[in-house]
Design an enzyme around this catalytic site. Structure first.
Site, PDB file in Angstrom:
ATOM      1  N   SER A  24       0.818  -1.204   0.000  1.00 52.15           N
ATOM      2  CA  SER A  24       0.000   0.000   0.000  1.00 52.15           C
ATOM      3  C   SER A  24       0.859   1.263   0.000  1.00 52.15           C
ATOM      4  CB  SER A  24      -0.902  -0.005   1.231  1.00 52.15           C
ATOM      5  OG  SER A  24      -1.711   1.137   1.247  1.00 52.15           O
ATOM      6  N   ASN A 104      -6.971  -0.872   1.514  1.00 52.68           N
ATOM      7  CA  ASN A 104      -6.225  -0.500   2.721  1.00 52.68           C
ATOM      8  C   ASN A 104      -7.024   0.621   3.400  1.00 52.68           C
ATOM      9  OD1 ASN A 104      -4.003   1.488   3.974  1.00 52.68           O
ATOM     10  ND2 ASN A 104      -3.154  -0.560   3.986  1.00 52.68           N
ATOM     11  N   ASN A 131      -5.389  -0.489   8.335  1.00 52.18           N
ATOM     12  CA  ASN A 131      -4.135   0.211   8.617  1.00 52.18           C
ATOM     13  C   ASN A 131      -4.251   0.929   9.955  1.00 52.18           C
ATOM     14  OD1 ASN A 131      -1.837   1.736   8.703  1.00 52.18           O
ATOM     15  ND2 ASN A 131      -2.331   3.010   6.932  1.00 52.18           N
ATOM     16  N   CYS A 134      -0.484   3.748  10.513  1.00 51.78           N
ATOM     17  CA  CYS A 134       0.042   4.868   9.717  1.00 51.78           C
ATOM     18  C   CYS A 134       0.601   5.929  10.661  1.00 51.78           C
ATOM     19  CB  CYS A 134      -1.046   5.488   8.842  1.00 51.78           C
ATOM     20  SG  CYS A 134      -0.380   6.868   7.867  1.00 51.78           S
ATOM     21  N   ASN A 196       4.360  -2.048   9.323  1.00 49.02           N
ATOM     22  CA  ASN A 196       4.297  -0.739   8.680  1.00 49.02           C
ATOM     23  C   ASN A 196       5.614  -0.013   8.974  1.00 49.02           C
ATOM     24  OD1 ASN A 196       3.342   1.707   7.519  1.00 49.02           O
ATOM     25  ND2 ASN A 196       1.259   1.188   8.134  1.00 49.02           N
ATOM     26  N   THR A 197       5.717   1.247   8.588  1.00 47.72           N
ATOM     27  CA  THR A 197       6.984   1.981   8.731  1.00 47.72           C
ATOM     28  C   THR A 197       7.319   2.300  10.184  1.00 47.72           C
ATOM     29  OG1 THR A 197       5.725   4.011   8.378  1.00 47.72           O
ATOM     30  CG2 THR A 197       6.823   3.055   6.462  1.00 47.72           C
ATOM     31  N   GLY A 250       8.988  -5.110   4.753  1.00 47.12           N
ATOM     32  CA  GLY A 250       9.901  -4.102   5.287  1.00 47.12           C
ATOM     33  C   GLY A 250      11.278  -4.296   4.698  1.00 47.12           C
TER      34      GLY A 250
HETATM   35  C1  LIG Z   1       5.421   6.403  -0.053  1.00 48.38           C
HETATM   36  C2  LIG Z   1       4.793   5.394   0.876  1.00 48.38           C
HETATM   37  C3  LIG Z   1       3.410   5.453   1.144  1.00 48.38           C
HETATM   38  C4  LIG Z   1       2.810   4.517   1.991  1.00 48.38           C
HETATM   39  N1  LIG Z   1       1.453   4.561   2.201  1.00 48.38           N
HETATM   40  C5  LIG Z   1       0.850   3.603   2.971  1.00 48.38           C
HETATM   41  C6  LIG Z   1      -0.576   3.579   3.126  1.00 48.38           C
HETATM   42  O1  LIG Z   1      -1.315   4.389   2.565  1.00 48.38           O
HETATM   43  N2  LIG Z   1      -1.116   2.597   3.925  1.00 48.38           N
HETATM   44  C7  LIG Z   1      -0.322   1.653   4.548  1.00 48.38           C
HETATM   45  O2  LIG Z   1      -0.852   0.773   5.250  1.00 48.38           O
HETATM   46  N3  LIG Z   1       1.015   1.647   4.394  1.00 48.38           N
HETATM   47  C8  LIG Z   1       1.623   2.599   3.627  1.00 48.38           C
HETATM   48  N4  LIG Z   1       2.982   2.568   3.456  1.00 48.38           N
HETATM   49  C9  LIG Z   1       3.789   1.504   4.115  1.00 48.38           C
HETATM   50  C10 LIG Z   1       4.094   0.359   3.146  1.00 48.38           C
HETATM   51  O3  LIG Z   1       2.900  -0.245   2.669  1.00 48.38           O
HETATM   52  C11 LIG Z   1       4.990  -0.736   3.816  1.00 48.38           C
HETATM   53  O4  LIG Z   1       4.287  -1.342   4.877  1.00 48.38           O
HETATM   54  C12 LIG Z   1       6.290  -0.172   4.379  1.00 48.38           C
HETATM   55  O5  LIG Z   1       6.814   0.836   3.533  1.00 48.38           O
HETATM   56  C13 LIG Z   1       7.367  -1.250   4.590  1.00 48.38           C
HETATM   57  O6  LIG Z   1       7.698  -1.932   3.395  1.00 48.38           O
HETATM   58  P1  LIG Z   1       8.889  -1.480   2.381  1.00 48.38           P
HETATM   59  O7  LIG Z   1      10.131  -1.260   3.205  1.00 48.38           O
HETATM   60  O8  LIG Z   1       9.015  -2.610   1.407  1.00 48.38           O
HETATM   61  O9  LIG Z   1       8.435  -0.213   1.730  1.00 48.38           O
HETATM   62  C14 LIG Z   1       3.604   3.506   2.607  1.00 48.38           C
HETATM   63  C15 LIG Z   1       4.997   3.458   2.345  1.00 48.38           C
HETATM   64  C16 LIG Z   1       5.591   4.370   1.487  1.00 48.38           C
HETATM   65  C17 LIG Z   1       7.068   4.276   1.223  1.00 48.38           C
END
Ligand SMILES: Cc1cc2nc3c(=O)[nH]c(=O)nc-3n(C[C@H](O)[C@H](O)[C@H](O)COP(=O)(O)O)c2cc1C
Length: 313
Positions: A24, A104, A131, A134, A196-197, A250
């Site tokens: 997402s 999401n 989610n 966030c 998530n982040t 992640g």
């Molecule tokens: C630009 C950006 C926007 C994101 N927007 C959402 C979101 O709208 N909803 C959500 O649940 N996670 C969101 N995430 C988190 C990602 O879905 C993912 O869980 C997180 O970045 C870890 O994975 P990755 O390291 O492969 O990016 C976002 C991440 C990024 C980088």
């Protein structure tokens, strides 16, 4: 295009053609990604759409993204056209033939989460991801996800609103992720997304101001991978005995990364930030997983889930 049957698996009753999930916020509402030349939908078991709220949101002021060593900070602020518009105008444009689509869902109140889930319940969407993690909104999001009571209330409310598979996306920014996962299972979640982040900040020292318009943001990419693998392992200990699957995520940028998550207990693996480095990453990850299955004598990708051999055990 058809993918190798050894990569296919079941996730919350859905058939994924491969274990890979587009995450997402990293692929818009699906359509942004399928435009990339050379991309095949069948490489992805599922696609998670951008976070969606009840009313449209414009998101946060610039800057919204900032590259950091081994990753990036983002604070988009859940920019989206609102759940009704997603269901009425975006879902009809998606091609459900080869991959599954997961909404999401976000909200500022428990009632908003429930209402958005209800709107998606009455749509062709395959599953709903909640989610509660966030970090980039003032209300709801991670403030709910870091509180086990609130997490359980949100999951229970969404459960009332749909019979579709519910996947709860957990925050790494909390003390006891396994205890929270337990509460979400009791409240009726069918699956988890972990993680998530991580909350972070970058500062422009000349201006003496945070770089991001939102001041703080979410850290993603390779820098967070060891944290994400460990959190996946911790959640798997409580989820797998209940048959509840996890989308580990992640920092995945290679087949080796994806296999780490599977061994730690994930059933599927998400790819988000890695797509910004290489939009066609999925094909090479899938090929690398098949090569690993051959070299280690595994019949199916699902045989890798939780196949970790712990030291001292
Ligand atoms: C630009 C950006 C926007 C994101 N927007 C959402 C979101 O709208 N909803 C959500 O649940 N996670 C969101 N995430 C988190 C990602 O879905 C993912 O869980 C997180 O970045 C870890 O994975 P990755 O390291 O492969 O990016 C976002 C991440 C990024 C980088």
């Amino acid at each position: 295009m058809t993918t190798d049957q050894r990569l296919a698996l079941e996730f919350c009753g859905m058939r994924f053609a491969t274990p890979l999930v587009l995450l997402s916020g990293c692929v818009g509402f699906g359509e942004e990604y399928t435009r990339v030349e050379g991309f095949a939908n069948a490489e992805a078991g599922a696609v998670c759409l951008k976070g969606t709220t009840l009313a449209p949101r414009l998101g946060n002021p610039a800057h919204r993204v900032y590259e950091t060593p081994g990753g990036m900070l983002n604070a988009i602020g859940l920019q989206n056209p609102g759940a009704r518009a997603v269901v009425d105008t975006i879902l009809p444009t998606l091609d459900f033939a080869e991959t599954r689509f997961i909404a999401n869902v976000s909200g500022s109140t428990v009632e908003e989460y429930e209402e958005v889930t209800r709107i998606f319940d009455d749509s062709p969407i395959d599953a709903i991801e909640i989610n509660i993690s966030c970090p980039n909104v003032k209300e709801g999001g991670v403030t709910f996800g870091n509180d086990p009571d609130m997490s359980a209330r949100v999951v229970a409310a969404c459960r009332r609103a749909t019979k579709k598979p519910l996947i709860t996306k957990l925050s790494p920014n909390q003390t006891d992720i396994a205890a929270n996962a337990r509460r979400c299972i009791e409240a009726g979640t069918d699956g988890f997304a972990v993680i998530n982040t991580l909350m972070g900040m970058a500062i422009d020292i000349e201006q003496r101001r945070p770089v991001l318009g939102n001041n703080q943001g979410g850290l993603s990419g390779p820098a967070i991978k060891p944290v994400a693998v460990f959190r996946t392992f911790q959640v798997a200990q409580v989820a797998r005995p209940h048959g509840i699957p996890i989308i580990g995520q992640g920092g995945v940028t290679s087949a080796a990364d994806a296999i780490e998550f599977l061994l730690a207990g994930a059933t599927a693996v998400g790819v988000g930030t890695g797509l910004f480095y290489d939009p066609l990453l999925l094909a090479s990850i899938n090929a690398g997983i098949l090569d690993y299955l051959d070299r280690h004598g595994f019949a199916q990708v699902s045989d890798l889930t939780g196949a970790l051999r712990l030291n001292g055990a």
